[in-house]
Design a protein around this motif. Structure first.
Motif, PDB file in Angstrom:
ATOM      1  N   LEU A 146      28.456  49.221  25.063  1.00 30.40           N
ATOM      2  CA  LEU A 146      29.873  49.111  25.419  1.00 30.40           C
ATOM      3  C   LEU A 146      30.036  48.601  26.845  1.00 30.40           C
ATOM      4  N   LEU A 147      29.169  49.053  27.752  1.00 31.34           N
ATOM      5  CA  LEU A 147      29.215  48.529  29.123  1.00 31.34           C
ATOM      6  C   LEU A 147      28.880  47.040  29.153  1.00 31.34           C
ATOM      7  N   CYS A 148      27.929  46.621  28.334  1.00 33.81           N
ATOM      8  CA  CYS A 148      27.609  45.188  28.236  1.00 33.81           C
ATOM      9  C   CYS A 148      28.828  44.399  27.770  1.00 33.81           C
ATOM     10  N   VAL A 149      29.509  44.909  26.743  1.00 33.06           N
ATOM     11  CA  VAL A 149      30.715  44.241  26.231  1.00 33.06           C
ATOM     12  C   VAL A 149      31.803  44.220  27.303  1.00 33.06           C
ATOM     13  N   LEU A 150      31.991  45.325  27.982  1.00 26.05           N
ATOM     14  CA  LEU A 150      33.008  45.415  29.030  1.00 26.05           C
ATOM     15  C   LEU A 150      32.733  44.422  30.156  1.00 26.05           C
ATOM     16  N   ILE A 151      31.507  44.388  30.637  1.00 21.11           N
ATOM     17  CA  ILE A 151      31.160  43.466  31.724  1.00 21.11           C
ATOM     18  C   ILE A 151      31.306  42.014  31.273  1.00 21.11           C
ATOM     19  N   ALA A 152      30.845  41.714  30.056  1.00 22.97           N
ATOM     20  CA  ALA A 152      30.999  40.347  29.529  1.00 22.97           C
ATOM     21  C   ALA A 152      32.481  39.987  29.406  1.00 22.97           C
ATOM     22  N   GLY A 153      33.302  40.946  28.986  1.00 24.86           N
ATOM     23  CA  GLY A 153      34.735  40.699  28.858  1.00 24.86           C
ATOM     24  C   GLY A 153      35.406  40.454  30.196  1.00 24.86           C
ATOM     25  N   ILE A 154      35.034  41.215  31.189  1.00 20.80           N
ATOM     26  CA  ILE A 154      35.593  41.012  32.529  1.00 20.80           C
ATOM     27  C   ILE A 154      35.161  39.662  33.074  1.00 20.80           C
ATOM     28  N   PHE A 155      33.887  39.344  32.930  1.00 22.84           N
ATOM     29  CA  PHE A 155      33.386  38.053  33.404  1.00 22.84           C
ATOM     30  C   PHE A 155      34.089  36.901  32.689  1.00 22.84           C
ATOM     31  N   GLY A 156      34.239  37.033  31.376  1.00 18.44           N
ATOM     32  CA  GLY A 156      34.931  35.994  30.610  1.00 18.44           C
ATOM     33  C   GLY A 156      36.381  35.842  31.031  1.00 18.44           C
ATOM     34  N   ALA A 157      37.032  36.955  31.334  1.00 14.95           N
ATOM     35  CA  ALA A 157      38.433  36.906  31.767  1.00 14.95           C
ATOM     36  C   ALA A 157      38.563  36.207  33.115  1.00 14.95           C
ATOM     37  N   VAL A 158      37.597  36.430  33.993  1.00 11.41           N
ATOM     38  CA  VAL A 158      37.641  35.816  35.320  1.00 11.41           C
ATOM     39  C   VAL A 158      37.272  34.336  35.260  1.00 11.41           C
ATOM     40  N   THR A 159      36.305  33.991  34.420  1.00 11.08           N
ATOM     41  CA  THR A 159      35.777  32.621  34.429  1.00 11.08           C
ATOM     42  C   THR A 159      36.325  31.704  33.348  1.00 11.08           C
ATOM     43  N   ALA A 160      36.782  32.260  32.233  1.00 16.04           N
ATOM     44  CA  ALA A 160      37.177  31.403  31.112  1.00 16.04           C
ATOM     45  C   ALA A 160      38.653  31.550  30.726  1.00 16.04           C
ATOM     46  N   SER A 161      39.054  32.748  30.346  1.00 22.51           N
ATOM     47  CA  SER A 161      40.427  32.963  29.878  1.00 22.51           C
ATOM     48  C   SER A 161      40.822  34.421  30.078  1.00 22.51           C
ATOM     49  N   ARG A 162      41.968  34.640  30.659  1.00 21.70           N
ATOM     50  CA  ARG A 162      42.462  36.002  30.880  1.00 21.70           C
ATOM     51  C   ARG A 162      42.623  36.757  29.560  1.00 21.70           C
ATOM     52  N   LYS A 163      42.826  36.026  28.479  1.00 17.15           N
ATOM     53  CA  LYS A 163      42.982  36.618  27.154  1.00 17.15           C
ATOM     54  C   LYS A 163      41.764  37.472  26.763  1.00 17.15           C
ATOM     55  N   ILE A 164      40.585  37.100  27.250  1.00 17.74           N
ATOM     56  CA  ILE A 164      39.356  37.830  26.926  1.00 17.74           C
ATOM     57  C   ILE A 164      39.418  39.263  27.440  1.00 17.74           C
ATOM     58  N   LEU A 165      40.146  39.471  28.509  1.00 15.06           N
ATOM     59  CA  LEU A 165      40.296  40.822  29.054  1.00 15.06           C
ATOM     60  C   LEU A 165      40.890  41.756  28.001  1.00 15.06           C
ATOM     61  N   PHE A 166      41.853  41.259  27.243  1.00 12.76           N
ATOM     62  CA  PHE A 166      42.546  42.083  26.250  1.00 12.76           C
ATOM     63  C   PHE A 166      41.822  42.121  24.909  1.00 12.76           C
ATOM     64  N   ILE A 167      41.111  41.050  24.585  1.00 13.97           N
ATOM     65  CA  ILE A 167      40.426  40.968  23.293  1.00 13.97           C
ATOM     66  C   ILE A 167      39.085  41.683  23.325  1.00 13.97           C
ATOM     67  N   GLN A 168      38.392  41.627  24.458  1.00 16.77           N
ATOM     68  CA  GLN A 168      37.040  42.160  24.534  1.00 16.77           C
ATOM     69  C   GLN A 168      36.905  43.339  25.505  1.00 16.77           C
ATOM     70  N   ALA A 169      37.368  43.183  26.720  1.00 15.59           N
ATOM     71  CA  ALA A 169      37.128  44.212  27.742  1.00 15.59           C
ATOM     72  C   ALA A 169      37.946  45.476  27.498  1.00 15.59           C
ATOM     73  N   LEU A 170      39.226  45.333  27.211  1.00 18.22           N
ATOM     74  CA  LEU A 170      40.074  46.508  27.012  1.00 18.22           C
ATOM     75  C   LEU A 170      39.607  47.382  25.848  1.00 18.22           C
ATOM     76  N   PRO A 171      39.305  46.803  24.673  1.00 18.62           N
ATOM     77  CA  PRO A 171      38.785  47.656  23.597  1.00 18.62           C
ATOM     78  C   PRO A 171      37.481  48.370  23.978  1.00 18.62           C
ATOM     79  N   ALA A 172      36.604  47.684  24.708  1.00 15.95           N
ATOM     80  CA  ALA A 172      35.354  48.322  25.140  1.00 15.95           C
ATOM     81  C   ALA A 172      35.645  49.475  26.097  1.00 15.95           C
ATOM     82  N   ALA A 173      36.590  49.273  27.002  1.00 15.00           N
ATOM     83  CA  ALA A 173      36.948  50.339  27.940  1.00 15.00           C
ATOM     84  C   ALA A 173      37.529  51.541  27.198  1.00 15.00           C
ATOM     85  N   LEU A 174      38.381  51.289  26.219  1.00 16.07           N
ATOM     86  CA  LEU A 174      38.954  52.390  25.420  1.00 16.07           C
ATOM     87  C   LEU A 174      37.859  53.138  24.659  1.00 16.07           C
ATOM     88  N   ALA A 175      36.953  52.388  24.068  1.00 10.66           N
ATOM     89  CA  ALA A 175      35.852  53.019  23.326  1.00 10.66           C
ATOM     90  C   ALA A 175      34.974  53.842  24.257  1.00 10.66           C
TER      91      ALA A 175
END
Length: 118
Positions: free
Chosen positions: A82-111
């Motif tokens: 889950l930490l791997c998913v969260l970090i990848a989601g944050i990195f993706g949100a910063v470098t690629a698309s803010r949408k990744i924060l909500f699709i990948q990072a937020l669910p990982a943080a909730l889990a």
């Protein structure tokens, strides 16, 4: 709480299987191009990179499914993936698309929260 945590982890694992399919097999098909807002040309030029990215998403899914299969003994493995998913989601949100924060990072943080509460 434990059931909610397990359901969230399973949902995230299934989501990453979906990412694998999109990136490895559908990247240059209409569904993949629509999901990632690609043109035919850009999809063709990045197909190999996307397949590599999809494979990594598959490893994340496999790790989460493995952790779930271990029951309570897999809690540390769940946290790691889950930490791997969260970090990848944050990195993706910063470098690629803010949408990744909500699709990948937020669910990982909730889990993660529900995993720690259970």
């Amino acid at each position: 709480m434990s059931m909610i945590a397990s359901l969230l982890v399973a949902l995230i694992a299934v989501l990453h299987v979906y990412f694998l399919i999109l990136e490895m097999f559908l990247w240059d098909k209409p569904a993949g191009m629509k999901a990632f807002r690609q043109t035919k040309e850009s999809a063709a030029a990045t197909k190999v990179l996307a397949a590599n990215q999809g494979l990594y998403n598959g490893f994340l899914a496999a790790g989460l499914f493995w952790a779930l299969s271990m029951g309570t003994q897999g809690r540390d493995v769940q946290v790691f993936f889950l930490l791997c998913v969260l970090i990848a989601g944050i990195f993706g949100a910063v470098t690629a698309s803010r949408k990744i924060l909500f699709i990948q990072a937020l669910p990982a943080a909730l889990a993660l929260v529900f995993t720690f509460l259970s």
